[in-house]
Scaffold this motif. Structure first.
Motif, PDB file in Angstrom:
ATOM      1  N   SER A 299       0.826  -1.200   0.000  1.00 14.94           N
ATOM      2  CA  SER A 299       0.000   0.000   0.000  1.00 14.94           C
ATOM      3  C   SER A 299       0.866   1.258   0.000  1.00 14.94           C
ATOM      4  O   SER A 299       1.616   1.501   0.948  1.00 14.94           O
ATOM      5  N   GLN A 300       0.751   2.059  -1.048  1.00 18.47           N
ATOM      6  CA  GLN A 300       1.513   3.305  -1.096  1.00 18.47           C
ATOM      7  C   GLN A 300       1.005   4.294  -0.059  1.00 18.47           C
ATOM      8  O   GLN A 300       1.801   5.009   0.568  1.00 18.47           O
ATOM      9  N   LEU A 306       3.427   5.680   7.110  1.00 17.65           N
ATOM     10  CA  LEU A 306       4.582   5.243   7.893  1.00 17.65           C
ATOM     11  C   LEU A 306       5.675   6.302   7.869  1.00 17.65           C
ATOM     12  O   LEU A 306       6.334   6.546   8.889  1.00 17.65           O
ATOM     13  N   CYS A 307       5.881   6.945   6.725  1.00 12.75           N
ATOM     14  CA  CYS A 307       6.851   8.040   6.650  1.00 12.75           C
ATOM     15  C   CYS A 307       6.512   9.131   7.656  1.00 12.75           C
ATOM     16  O   CYS A 307       7.386   9.631   8.374  1.00 12.75           O
ATOM     17  N   VAL A 308       5.251   9.477   7.716  1.00 16.02           N
ATOM     18  CA  VAL A 308       4.806  10.516   8.655  1.00 16.02           C
ATOM     19  C   VAL A 308       5.013  10.060  10.096  1.00 16.02           C
ATOM     20  O   VAL A 308       5.493  10.812  10.950  1.00 16.02           O
ATOM     21  N   ALA A 309       4.677   8.795  10.362  1.00 14.67           N
ATOM     22  CA  ALA A 309       4.836   8.257  11.713  1.00 14.67           C
ATOM     23  C   ALA A 309       6.287   8.250  12.159  1.00 14.67           C
ATOM     24  O   ALA A 309       6.585   8.337  13.360  1.00 14.67           O
ATOM     25  N   LEU A 310       7.203   8.167  11.193  1.00 13.59           N
ATOM     26  CA  LEU A 310       8.633   8.151  11.506  1.00 13.59           C
ATOM     27  C   LEU A 310       9.230   9.553  11.546  1.00 13.59           C
ATOM     28  O   LEU A 310      10.446   9.708  11.640  1.00 13.59           O
ATOM     29  N   GLY A 311       8.359  10.573  11.444  1.00 15.18           N
ATOM     30  CA  GLY A 311       8.822  11.950  11.568  1.00 15.18           C
ATOM     31  C   GLY A 311       9.324  12.561  10.285  1.00 15.18           C
ATOM     32  O   GLY A 311       9.994  13.600  10.314  1.00 15.18           O
ATOM     33  N   GLU A 312       9.003  11.938   9.139  1.00 14.82           N
ATOM     34  CA  GLU A 312       9.434  12.468   7.848  1.00 14.82           C
ATOM     35  C   GLU A 312       8.653  13.749   7.564  1.00 14.82           C
ATOM     36  O   GLU A 312       7.418  13.731   7.451  1.00 14.82           O
ATOM     37  N   THR A 313       9.360  14.864   7.455  1.00 13.79           N
ATOM     38  CA  THR A 313       8.691  16.163   7.287  1.00 13.79           C
ATOM     39  C   THR A 313       8.600  16.595   5.823  1.00 13.79           C
ATOM     40  O   THR A 313       7.771  17.440   5.490  1.00 13.79           O
ATOM     41  N   LEU A 324       9.417   5.532  -1.507  1.00 13.65           N
ATOM     42  CA  LEU A 324       8.862   5.625  -0.150  1.00 13.65           C
ATOM     43  C   LEU A 324       9.608   4.698   0.804  1.00 13.65           C
ATOM     44  O   LEU A 324       9.962   5.080   1.916  1.00 13.65           O
ATOM     45  N   LEU A 325       9.853   3.477   0.343  1.00 18.88           N
ATOM     46  CA  LEU A 325      10.618   2.549   1.173  1.00 18.88           C
ATOM     47  C   LEU A 325      12.039   3.073   1.407  1.00 18.88           C
ATOM     48  O   LEU A 325      12.593   2.934   2.509  1.00 18.88           O
ATOM     49  N   GLN A 326      12.619   3.668   0.379  1.00 19.66           N
ATOM     50  CA  GLN A 326      13.957   4.244   0.532  1.00 19.66           C
ATOM     51  C   GLN A 326      13.943   5.345   1.582  1.00 19.66           C
ATOM     52  O   GLN A 326      14.860   5.439   2.416  1.00 19.66           O
ATOM     53  N   ARG A 327      12.925   6.174   1.571  1.00 21.62           N
ATOM     54  CA  ARG A 327      12.816   7.251   2.557  1.00 21.62           C
ATOM     55  C   ARG A 327      12.657   6.688   3.971  1.00 21.62           C
ATOM     56  O   ARG A 327      13.232   7.201   4.927  1.00 21.62           O
ATOM     57  N   ILE A 328      11.904   5.593   4.083  1.00 21.79           N
ATOM     58  CA  ILE A 328      11.716   4.954   5.393  1.00 21.79           C
ATOM     59  C   ILE A 328      13.034   4.394   5.902  1.00 21.79           C
ATOM     60  O   ILE A 328      13.394   4.581   7.072  1.00 21.79           O
TER      61      ILE A 328
END
Length: 412
Positions: A299-300, A306-313, A324-328
């Protein structure tokens, strides 16, 4: 749990040759738990706190641990010497120590020998305690995963082995199996841990050694080691199981569901077979199926959450699956390292384009040349080396995703 007997003879008759197995009559699995038990023998009452009890995970039926009756018998003999006393209260502790891994002084619970099979060994050279489970926080796996002196291998989603790479002609200095139980704890057997005596390995293990939660029977480790119920899945299935394990871990830790088109994914999974001759047809069929499972079956929107949950601003609304996975991954490893880790999914997608997309020859050749360079091939038709290299890369990627704890660490 309560038992009542008219006399000691009746008690002995009840528990003579008593040894409950791991399976309940209803078909459920029995796991060990600590509970209070009351045993009445004639006019004597023995109350045991923290008594090992086997509890069926299906119907809830309880059975007292097989080592407890002998303990009760000894207590009653002492108790019977005091005719005026009718009540005895005591706590059954798990402080016993065994002649394995003594240097490490691991934390473990001797009451776990009440788990069926853990105090029985077919090897007469093994002393008591060899098959006692020792528990660790699952973060211990990451210590061995990220260190080049060790190998961490998964046979399936929750069963594998850890090894220290050997020297002087030996493949391994030691190699021991581990399992992951339903509470996400890593379990190893005390006798296997006895192989390890180097300080560095013991430091990794000691850092994550935790108290026993007594859950062992419903693990692939137990079923393989005790019941020989195990066959090593092909690497294709191991990749898929690790993918599922990663999704489950994300849902458990963040409440985010990464599943997407699961019915279609199941159909694709049925198409994956171990190549026999590694022909173009066999390899291309698996590549297309695996691309659907790994690159499309996620799921994109879940990845963005998940990016948001990890604090990705940074804005991630335009990013697709692999980016997205790379960013995570970058939240743990940094951008450069994240690019290397996620590369197998890009290689998989490039191969799908080569095998199933209708493109001008010049465009297709660019993808082929990229694959030849990435895997060090002599030509694109070197299908076996290409395929084996890709599957090993995918296995390492999903092993990393499954083992790594992406939760943001806070200091209190």
């Amino acid at each position: 749990m309560e038992f009542s007997f008219q006399n000691m003879e009746e008690f002995v008759h009840k528990f003579d040759s008593y040894y409950p197995g791991e399976k309940c009559e209803c078909g459920g699995i029995r796991e060990l738990s600590l509970s209070n038990a009351t045993v009445v023998i004639g006019d004597k009452t023995i109350e045991i706190l923290d008594c090992p009890v086997l509890v069926c995970q299906n119907c809830g039926k309880e059975m007292i641990g097989h080592r407890v009756p002998m303990f009760i018998y000894r207590i009653y003999e002492e108790f019977d010497n005091h005719p005026n006393d009718t009540l005895c209260q005591l706590t059954l502790k798990g402080e016993g120590r065994f002649e394995y891994a003594e240097k490490a002084e691991f934390l473990y619970d001797s009451r776990d020998l009440n788990i069926p099979g853990c105090d029985v060994d077919l090897d007469p050279s093994h002393k008591e305690g060899f098959s006692l489970p020792v528990y660790f926080d699952r973060k211990v796996l990451n210590s061995f995963l990220t260190d080049d002196e060790y190998e961490l291998d998964f046979f399936s989603e929750s069963y594998g082995d850890i090894a220290k790479i050997g020297t002087d002609g030996w493949a391994y200095e030691w190699k021991i199996p581990f399992g992951i139980n339903s509470n996400d704890r890593v379990v190893l057997f005390l006798g296997d841990l006895d192989q390890i005596d180097d300080d560095r390995s013991l430091f990794f293990l000691k850092a994550y050694n935790i108290p026993s939660d007594h859950y062992l029977v419903n693990t692939e480790l137990y079923q393989a080691q005790m019941n020989c119920i195990f066959s090593k899945p092909i690497i294709e299935q191991r990749v898929i199981r690790l993918r599922n394990g990663f999704y489950n871990a994300v849902f458990k830790n963040f409440g985010i569901d990464l599943r997407h088109l699961e019915q279609e994914v199941e159909e694709k999974t049925k198409l994956v077979r171990k190549p026999v001759s590694f022909s173009e047809r066999e390899v291309s069929g698996n590549i297309v199926a695996l691309d659907g499972i790994l690159n499309e079956g996620i799921s994109q929107s879940g990845l963005r959450d998940l990016c948001v949950a990890l604090g990705e601003t940074d804005n991630v609304s335009q990013l697709k699956t692999r980016k997205l996975l790379q960013r995570i991954i970058a939240t743990k490893e940094g951008e450069d390292r994240a690019k290397d880790i996620i590369a197998p999914l890009f290689h998989l997608n490039d191969l799908r384009v080569c095998f199933s997309h209708l493109l001008p020859d010049g465009e297709t050749q660019k993808y082929k040349d990229s694959i030849v360079e990435a895997f060090g091939l002599s030509s694109f038709s070197e299908y076996r080396k290409m395929y084996d290299s890709l599957l090993m890369e995918l296995y390492q990627l999903y092993k990393y995703l499954y083992v790594t704890d992406f939760r943001i660490q806070t200091t209190e």
